[in-house]
Design an enzyme around this catalytic site. Structure first.
Site, PDB file in Angstrom:
ATOM      1  N   LYS A 104      14.235  53.430  10.551  1.00 29.62           N
ATOM      2  CA  LYS A 104      13.635  52.416   9.692  1.00 29.62           C
ATOM      3  C   LYS A 104      12.364  51.963  10.401  1.00 29.62           C
ATOM      4  CE  LYS A 104      13.800  47.921   7.694  1.00 29.62           C
ATOM      5  NZ  LYS A 104      14.181  46.518   7.952  1.00 29.62           N
ATOM      6  N   GLY A 165      13.753  36.901   6.780  1.00 29.61           N
ATOM      7  CA  GLY A 165      14.525  35.733   7.160  1.00 29.61           C
ATOM      8  C   GLY A 165      14.200  34.465   6.404  1.00 29.61           C
ATOM      9  N   ALA A 191      14.324  42.434   3.050  1.00 27.22           N
ATOM     10  CA  ALA A 191      13.790  41.182   3.592  1.00 27.22           C
ATOM     11  C   ALA A 191      13.612  40.101   2.536  1.00 27.22           C
ATOM     12  CB  ALA A 191      12.452  41.388   4.317  1.00 27.22           C
ATOM     13  N   GLY A 192      14.073  38.885   2.894  1.00 25.34           N
ATOM     14  CA  GLY A 192      13.838  37.705   2.086  1.00 25.34           C
ATOM     15  C   GLY A 192      14.918  37.358   1.086  1.00 25.34           C
ATOM     16  N   ASN A 213      20.261  41.033   5.943  1.00 26.79           N
ATOM     17  CA  ASN A 213      20.688  40.657   7.284  1.00 26.79           C
ATOM     18  C   ASN A 213      20.934  39.157   7.387  1.00 26.79           C
ATOM     19  OD1 ASN A 213      19.429  41.289  10.692  1.00 26.79           O
ATOM     20  ND2 ASN A 213      21.307  40.384   9.996  1.00 26.79           N
ATOM     21  N   THR A 214      19.858  38.372   7.442  1.00 31.10           N
ATOM     22  CA  THR A 214      19.982  36.945   7.736  1.00 31.10           C
ATOM     23  C   THR A 214      20.886  36.214   6.745  1.00 31.10           C
ATOM     24  OG1 THR A 214      17.739  37.002   8.646  1.00 31.10           O
ATOM     25  CG2 THR A 214      18.685  34.837   8.209  1.00 31.10           C
TER      26      THR A 214
END
Length: 262
Positions: A104, A165, A191-192, A213-214
């Site tokens: 990635k 994040g 992301a986001g 993830n986050t």
């Protein structure tokens, strides 16, 4: 289940995957929470930031030791790299550590917003593809860059929903829709994304997968949030395949008008 849904499968670089949810492994409070979240998510692909591993002591336990390699495909990533040279070096290190040619690719332009560097990403992708890597590049929602990356042979394109994040979701999806419409490779929204409904929206737009993830790692209960994302992504994909009703400017009665009692 319809035949279309039953035979729907994500394939990246010839590799069939059962799940359209990919998970990151950063920001978990404990390794136990991470392992439980991975299990609940049903994910096949798990990303690991190679630069953030302590590889100086071969006897020391790292994040890679916490992951069940027989169950998950470990995807090394170049998180934390700000130059082409750094990203290429970390990709090569990831290949040496994991034995995988998948990467990635992240080349970041600044430390505050962590937005992708489009020029650096393209240049690093070109180098890595020439070296035989399977490249999954993290990019802005930039249709022109997505086209050029596909032309040189990336395995996916991974446009952000919003900054890493941030949990802002998809504040504007016009350009993501263009990327999806033009794509010749899987489109992974990365992301986001903050909640499962936002992942479901991404899938309803026609995205092939989401990387989260986050939103999971920092939830009060990561395992339950991972399960919620799993369900959200499944629902969004099925809704996309089923086909939404058209939007109308005015109301339309849901019951037929014929035979109404006067």
């Amino acid at each position: 289940m319809s035949r279309t849904v039953a035979h729907d499968q994500l394939v990246i670089a010839g590799k069939p995957l059962r799940s359209r949810l990919m998970l990151g492994t950063g920001k978990y409070r404990t390794s136990d929470e991470m392992v439980a979240a991975l299990d609940s998510s049903g994910a096949d692909i798990v990303t690991v930031a190679i630069r953030r591993l302590d590889l100086d002591d071969p006897s020391a336990r790292t994040l890679l030791d916490e992951i069940d390699w027989s169950r998950y495909t470990v995807l090394p990533n170049t998180a934390g790299c700000y130059t082409v040279e750094d990203a290429v070096r970390i990709a090569r290190l990831g290949r040496a550590v994991t034995g995988s040619t998948w990467v990635k690719l992240e080349v970041i332009s600044d430390a505050k917003y962590l937005l992708p560097d489009p020029v650096g990403t393209y240049e690093a992708a070109r180098i890595l593809i020439d070296e035989g890597f399977i490249v999954l590049p993290y990019i802005n929602d930039d249709p022109a860059l997505a086209r050029r990356l596909q032309e040189i042979g990336t395995a996916t394109v991974m446009p952000l929903a919003s900054p890493i994040g941030s949990g802002q979701g998809i504040p504007y999806f016009g350009q993501i829709k263009v990327i999806i419409e033009e794509a010749s490779v899987p489109v992974v929204i990365d992301a986001g994304i903050g909640v499962p409904s936002e992942a479901a929206l991404a899938m309803e737009l026609g995205a092939d997968a989401c990387l989260v993830n986050t939103a999971i790692a920092q939830a009060r209960d990561p395992a339950e949030m991972a399960r919620a994302f799993r369900l959200g992504i499944e629902a969004g994909r099925v809704a996309y395949l089923a086909g939404r009703m058209p939007r109308r400017a005015y109301a339309s009665a849901s019951s037929p008008g014929e035979g109404m009692i006067e």
